[in-house]
Design a protein around this motif. Structure first.
Motif, PDB file in Angstrom:
ATOM      1  N   LYS A  13      29.750  20.078  32.835  1.00  0.00           N
ATOM      2  CA  LYS A  13      29.971  20.216  31.394  1.00  0.00           C
ATOM      3  C   LYS A  13      28.812  19.656  30.569  1.00  0.00           C
ATOM      4  O   LYS A  13      28.584  20.078  29.446  1.00  0.00           O
ATOM      5  CB  LYS A  13      31.270  19.497  30.989  1.00  0.00           C
ATOM      6  CG  LYS A  13      32.542  20.138  31.558  1.00  0.00           C
ATOM      7  CD  LYS A  13      33.774  19.633  30.794  1.00  0.00           C
ATOM      8  CE  LYS A  13      35.060  20.071  31.461  1.00  0.00           C
ATOM      9  NZ  LYS A  13      35.527  19.115  32.499  1.00  0.00           N
ATOM     10  N   THR A  35      31.711  17.661  25.384  1.00  0.00           N
ATOM     11  CA  THR A  35      33.035  18.291  25.415  1.00  0.00           C
ATOM     12  C   THR A  35      34.108  17.214  25.473  1.00  0.00           C
ATOM     13  O   THR A  35      33.835  16.075  25.845  1.00  0.00           O
ATOM     14  CB  THR A  35      33.218  19.221  26.637  1.00  0.00           C
ATOM     15  OG1 THR A  35      33.266  18.407  27.814  1.00  0.00           O
ATOM     16  CG2 THR A  35      32.126  20.250  26.763  1.00  0.00           C
ATOM     17  N   ALA A  36      35.323  17.597  25.103  1.00  0.00           N
ATOM     18  CA  ALA A  36      36.472  16.694  25.244  1.00  0.00           C
ATOM     19  C   ALA A  36      37.710  17.539  25.465  1.00  0.00           C
ATOM     20  O   ALA A  36      37.687  18.760  25.227  1.00  0.00           O
ATOM     21  CB  ALA A  36      36.632  15.819  24.008  1.00  0.00           C
ATOM     22  N   GLY A  37      38.783  16.869  25.920  1.00  0.00           N
ATOM     23  CA  GLY A  37      40.051  17.575  26.114  1.00  0.00           C
ATOM     24  C   GLY A  37      39.931  18.702  27.109  1.00  0.00           C
ATOM     25  O   GLY A  37      40.301  19.830  26.802  1.00  0.00           O
ATOM     26  N   ASP A  38      39.366  18.384  28.297  1.00  0.00           N
ATOM     27  CA  ASP A  38      39.217  19.386  29.350  1.00  0.00           C
ATOM     28  C   ASP A  38      38.317  20.543  28.911  1.00  0.00           C
ATOM     29  O   ASP A  38      38.568  21.697  29.246  1.00  0.00           O
ATOM     30  CB  ASP A  38      40.605  19.947  29.722  1.00  0.00           C
ATOM     31  CG  ASP A  38      40.929  19.682  31.184  1.00  0.00           C
ATOM     32  OD1 ASP A  38      40.039  19.165  31.887  1.00  0.00           O
ATOM     33  OD2 ASP A  38      42.048  20.009  31.602  1.00  0.00           O
ATOM     34  N   GLY A  39      37.327  20.251  28.113  1.00  0.00           N
ATOM     35  CA  GLY A  39      36.371  21.257  27.672  1.00  0.00           C
ATOM     36  C   GLY A  39      36.821  22.085  26.473  1.00  0.00           C
ATOM     37  O   GLY A  39      36.131  23.005  26.048  1.00  0.00           O
ATOM     38  N   LYS A 214      31.995   8.115  23.301  1.00  0.00           N
ATOM     39  CA  LYS A 214      32.498   9.473  23.062  1.00  0.00           C
ATOM     40  C   LYS A 214      33.872   9.512  22.384  1.00  0.00           C
ATOM     41  O   LYS A 214      34.278  10.583  21.911  1.00  0.00           O
ATOM     42  CB  LYS A 214      32.521  10.232  24.397  1.00  0.00           C
ATOM     43  CG  LYS A 214      32.687  11.725  24.258  1.00  0.00           C
ATOM     44  CD  LYS A 214      32.384  12.416  25.588  1.00  0.00           C
ATOM     45  CE  LYS A 214      33.532  13.189  26.104  1.00  0.00           C
ATOM     46  NZ  LYS A 214      33.237  13.929  27.343  1.00  0.00           N
ATOM     47  N   ARG A 218      35.833  12.522  20.437  1.00  0.00           N
ATOM     48  CA  ARG A 218      37.211  12.918  20.779  1.00  0.00           C
ATOM     49  C   ARG A 218      38.088  12.851  19.529  1.00  0.00           C
ATOM     50  O   ARG A 218      38.970  13.679  19.334  1.00  0.00           O
ATOM     51  CB  ARG A 218      37.800  11.988  21.849  1.00  0.00           C
ATOM     52  CG  ARG A 218      37.132  12.105  23.203  1.00  0.00           C
ATOM     53  CD  ARG A 218      37.889  11.325  24.289  1.00  0.00           C
ATOM     54  NE  ARG A 218      37.146  11.314  25.555  1.00  0.00           N
ATOM     55  CZ  ARG A 218      36.389  10.287  25.965  1.00  0.00           C
ATOM     56  NH1 ARG A 218      36.305   9.183  25.244  1.00  0.00           N
ATOM     57  NH2 ARG A 218      35.730  10.376  27.106  1.00  0.00           N
TER      58      ARG A 218
HETATM   59  N1  ASP Z   1      35.230  15.011  30.213  1.00  0.00           N
HETATM   60  C1  ASP Z   1      36.367  15.747  29.731  1.00  0.00           C
HETATM   61  C2  ASP Z   1      35.885  16.989  28.989  1.00  0.00           C
HETATM   62  O1  ASP Z   1      34.731  17.172  28.883  1.00  0.00           O
HETATM   63  C3  ASP Z   1      37.329  14.925  28.941  1.00  0.00           C
HETATM   64  C4  ASP Z   1      36.860  13.755  28.137  1.00  0.00           C
HETATM   65  O2  ASP Z   1      35.856  13.097  28.442  1.00  0.00           O
HETATM   66  O3  ASP Z   1      37.556  13.409  27.154  1.00  0.00           O
HETATM   67  O4  ASP Z   1      36.621  17.803  28.512  1.00  0.00           O
END
Ligand code: ASP
Ligand code: TMP
Length: 249
Positions: A13, A35-39, A214, A218
């Motif tokens: 990612k 990315t966050a929340g599973d991309g 991060k 988020r």
């Molecule tokens: N690494 C995960 C993502 O990229 C989740 C996160 O870090 O919050 O979705």
């Protein structure tokens, strides 16, 4: 080091891994994608890859000084890390010193509760199954690792936690929690891989308790890159800044 970069062998990612003309070495390129929340939530933040590469390089160097094996060899150029090639183990090894994040959604801990003994949690790195939490029996049944390897991973992780916590505290940062990944080197040793950056850790300013990681992204807050830059300038001394060609935004 004179190294020729070859073809792309893995794209995650936020990082890409390239083979090199030396079969036991790879180049890890840190991208600006976040990315966050599973991309589900995505963006591209200028210089994020660079800041993550210099923070990871510094922290890997700190760990190597304590005798912990890491995949890091050297930072070749902005965002490009020459590394030992590892066969990665699909475990996300999470260490928690203070209760935050998903732990509060899953268990009745108090927000910011400090743990006398750090909690180590292992998640299965598997997008299709949304990285579920494991126990040893499941990890062994899935052939992710043996019992002895899981014990070794926990032992190394505790040493990484105490080393990083002490170093970051001396720089004014509280290490709330972090996620690391391990792999096997060519001699089958278990070695720390991946990255240790504000993408993969919770860092709080000791003085102000401000979030420096991060979680800002988020939670949809601004100043994400200011925080990453602040972490870089807090942990690097002037000589590191010179070596890594420290960039202002
Ligand atoms: N690494 C995960 C993502 O990229 C989740 C996160 O870090 O919050 O979705
Ligand atoms: P969590 O509280 O969301 O489970 O996160 C625990 C730690 O692991 C936190 O420092 C962020 C890091 N982490 C990753 O590096 N990658 C991930 O995919 C997730 C979910 C967390």
């Amino acid at each position: 080091m004179n190294i020729k970069v070859g073809k792309l062998i893995y794209s995650g990612k936020a990082k890409d891994v390239y083979e090199t003309d030396q079969s036991d070495k790879v180049v890890v390129k840190f991208r600006d994608d976040i990315t966050a929340g599973d991309g589900e939530k995505k963006d591209c933040l200028d210089l994020k890859g660079y800041y993550n590469s210099i923070i990871s390089s510094k922290l890997f160097e700190v760990l190597e000084e304590e005798g912990i094996k890491t995949q890091y060899i050297e930072l070749l150029a902005s965002g490009e890390m020459l590394s030992h090639k590892l066969e990665m183990i699909p475990l996300e090894v999470i260490t928690r010193n203070i209760a935050a994040g998903s732990l509060l959604k899953k268990f009745p801990f108090e927000d910011k509760q400090v743990f006398e003994t750090p909690i180590i949690q292992m998640d299965y790195k598997n997008d299709e199954f949304h990285d579920p939490m494991l126990n040893d029996d499941i990890s062994i049944a899935l052939n992710l690792a043996t019992k002895e390897e899981l014990d070794e991973i926990r032992e190394i992780t505790l040493k990484i936690n105490s080393t990083l916590k002490k170093f970051l505290e001396s720089k004014g940062i509280t290490l709330v929690d972090f996620k690391i990944e391990f792999g096997y080197d060519k001699d089958k040793n278990i070695v720390l891989g991946d990255e240790i950056s504000p993408d993969t850790c919770r860092y709080w300013d000791i003085e102000t308790c401000d979030t420096l990681d991060k979680d800002l992204f988020r939670q949809g807050e601004c100043g994400v890159m200011d925080a990453y830059k602040k972490v870089s300038s807090m942990i690097l001394d002037p000589e590191d800044m010179e070596r890594f060609g420290f960039k202002e935004m």
